[in-house]
Design an enzyme around this catalytic site. Sequence first.
Site, mmCIF file in Angstrom:
data_model
loop_
_atom_site.group_PDB
_atom_site.id
_atom_site.type_symbol
_atom_site.label_atom_id
_atom_site.label_comp_id
_atom_site.label_asym_id
_atom_site.label_seq_id
_atom_site.Cartn_x
_atom_site.Cartn_y
_atom_site.Cartn_z
ATOM 1 N N ASP A 4 0.858 -1.179 0.000
ATOM 2 C CA ASP A 4 0.000 0.000 0.000
ATOM 3 C C ASP A 4 0.895 1.231 0.000
ATOM 4 O O ASP A 4 1.753 1.392 0.872
ATOM 5 C CB ASP A 4 -0.897 -0.008 1.236
ATOM 6 C CG ASP A 4 -2.045 0.989 1.121
ATOM 7 O OD1 ASP A 4 -1.764 2.196 1.020
ATOM 8 O OD2 ASP A 4 -3.202 0.550 1.118
ATOM 9 N N ASN A 44 -2.311 13.014 -4.819
ATOM 10 C CA ASN A 44 -3.453 13.391 -5.662
ATOM 11 C C ASN A 44 -3.967 14.783 -5.321
ATOM 12 O O ASN A 44 -4.292 15.581 -6.206
ATOM 13 C CB ASN A 44 -4.583 12.372 -5.505
ATOM 14 C CG ASN A 44 -4.368 11.125 -6.339
ATOM 15 O OD1 ASN A 44 -3.706 11.164 -7.374
ATOM 16 N ND2 ASN A 44 -4.923 10.008 -5.895
ATOM 17 N N HIS A 55 -4.687 14.191 -10.108
ATOM 18 C CA HIS A 55 -4.791 12.760 -10.384
ATOM 19 C C HIS A 55 -3.911 12.322 -11.547
ATOM 20 O O HIS A 55 -3.517 11.152 -11.615
ATOM 21 C CB HIS A 55 -6.257 12.381 -10.647
ATOM 22 C CG HIS A 55 -7.098 12.418 -9.415
ATOM 23 N ND1 HIS A 55 -7.166 11.355 -8.537
ATOM 24 C CD2 HIS A 55 -7.896 13.393 -8.888
ATOM 25 C CE1 HIS A 55 -7.983 11.654 -7.536
ATOM 26 N NE2 HIS A 55 -8.440 12.883 -7.728
ATOM 27 N N ASP A 73 -1.585 9.131 -11.325
ATOM 28 C CA ASP A 73 -1.558 8.024 -12.284
ATOM 29 C C ASP A 73 -0.123 7.698 -12.697
ATOM 30 O O ASP A 73 0.242 6.529 -12.848
ATOM 31 C CB ASP A 73 -2.388 8.373 -13.521
ATOM 32 C CG ASP A 73 -3.881 8.404 -13.237
ATOM 33 O OD1 ASP A 73 -4.281 7.938 -12.151
ATOM 34 O OD2 ASP A 73 -4.641 8.906 -14.085
ATOM 35 N N GLU A 95 -4.461 2.525 -4.479
ATOM 36 C CA GLU A 95 -3.008 2.415 -4.323
ATOM 37 C C GLU A 95 -2.614 1.111 -3.652
ATOM 38 O O GLU A 95 -1.522 0.991 -3.086
ATOM 39 C CB GLU A 95 -2.476 3.605 -3.515
ATOM 40 C CG GLU A 95 -2.927 3.665 -2.068
ATOM 41 C CD GLU A 95 -4.241 4.392 -1.868
ATOM 42 O OE1 GLU A 95 -4.449 4.915 -0.763
ATOM 43 O OE2 GLU A 95 -5.061 4.450 -2.815
#
Length: 358
Positions: free
Chosen positions: A236, A244, A249, A253, A279
Site C-alpha cells: 500500500d 493526488n 490525479h 496516475d 493504491e
Amino acid sequence: MQNRLSELTQRLRRISSEEVDVSGEYPSFLSDIIHEGQLSLGIDRISVWLFDDINHPVKLINVANTDWPAGQVPSHFQTEDEEDPLAFYPSLKYTDFPIYFSAISSGVSIAANDAEQDESTLEFNGIYLQPNGITTMLDTVIFKNGIPLGVVCCEGRGGVREWSETEVAYAEMIADCCSRRLLVKELWQLQQKLRLLAFQDALTGLKNRRYLMDFTRREISRHLRNGSTLSAVMVDLDHFKRINDKYGHDVGDVVLRQFSECCLQILRTEDCLCRLGGEEFLAVLPATKLDDAATVAERLRAAVEALVIKHGALRLQITASFGVCEVELQQPFSQSLKLADNAVYQAKRAGRNCVVVV
C-alpha cells in the site's frame, strides 16, 4: 468447362470452410487455400499481399506464398519486432509501383495476359518479372467491408496466357476465401484483446482482482498437490492521497504506473503482481517460503524508496508499506488476503515504509 469449374469451386469452398488455427502466422492458415488455387489454375505461384494500412496504404506486404515451405515464412525473412509483427515479410512500396497500386486500389481484377506489356504490371519489368521468370499475372482483390484490403497474385512462367472469364471468377473466389480467413483471424485477435482487458488493470497494465482470483485458485491447487509453499505480499503506497490532492490525479496516475514498473523489475516472471484497487497491490509468490517472501518484500521496499518518479520537471519520491503472509492452502484465499491486509495495517501503525510479516 462449366462442370469442371463447379467441381473446383466446390473443392475450394470445402477447404476454406475447414476449421484452422488462426493464432499463428498468416502462411499457416492461408496455405491450404492458395495451394488449392495453384493446383486448380495450373500456375507456378500464388501469393497473398495485404496493405499495411487499409485507409492510407504505403506498401503491400507478402504474407503468404506457395513457394514458401510448408506454409512458413522463410528464415531469411524472419526477425524479432514485437511492435510490427509483419516487419519481416517482403513488401512493395506504393511509391515504386504507383500504377499497380492504383489499379489494385480500384478493386478491379487485373488479368495481365502479357505481364511485361500490360499497363497495370509493366512497372515490374526488370525488377520483379524477369528475375523470377514471370510472364503472366492474374491479380484479384481481397476486400474488407467493401474496401480493398490486399490482393491475391496468381503468376505464371513460360509465356503469355489468355486468362478466361471463368479463371478470373475462380481467382476472385480465392480472394474471397482468403478474406473470410483473415476476418476469422481479426476476430480471434479481438477476442484475445478483450480477454486481456478483462484481466488487466487499464492504468498500470498489471493484472486485476478478477485475474488474481483465477490465478490463486490454480496456484493453490498446484501447491496442494506438490506440497510447496505459496506466499503473498500486500503493498500500500504511503500518503498517496496527498499526492493526488497536491499534484492532481494525472500525477497520481504517473506514480502508480512507475511504481508498478519498479516492482515488476524486482519480481520473477512466475510471480503475479495485481492491482487490487486505488493504491493497493498484491504480489503472489509461487513456491516461496515466508522468510523468502519477507526478503522479497524488503527488496521491493528499498527499490520503491529509492525510486524517483519523473513527470516533466517534477521529481517525487514515495514509500510503501508491506504485509507478508503465507497463503493458507486449506482455507479460502480471502482469509490470506485478510492476513496480508492486517499486516499492512500494522506496518502503517509502525510508521510506514516497513515490512510486517504475519
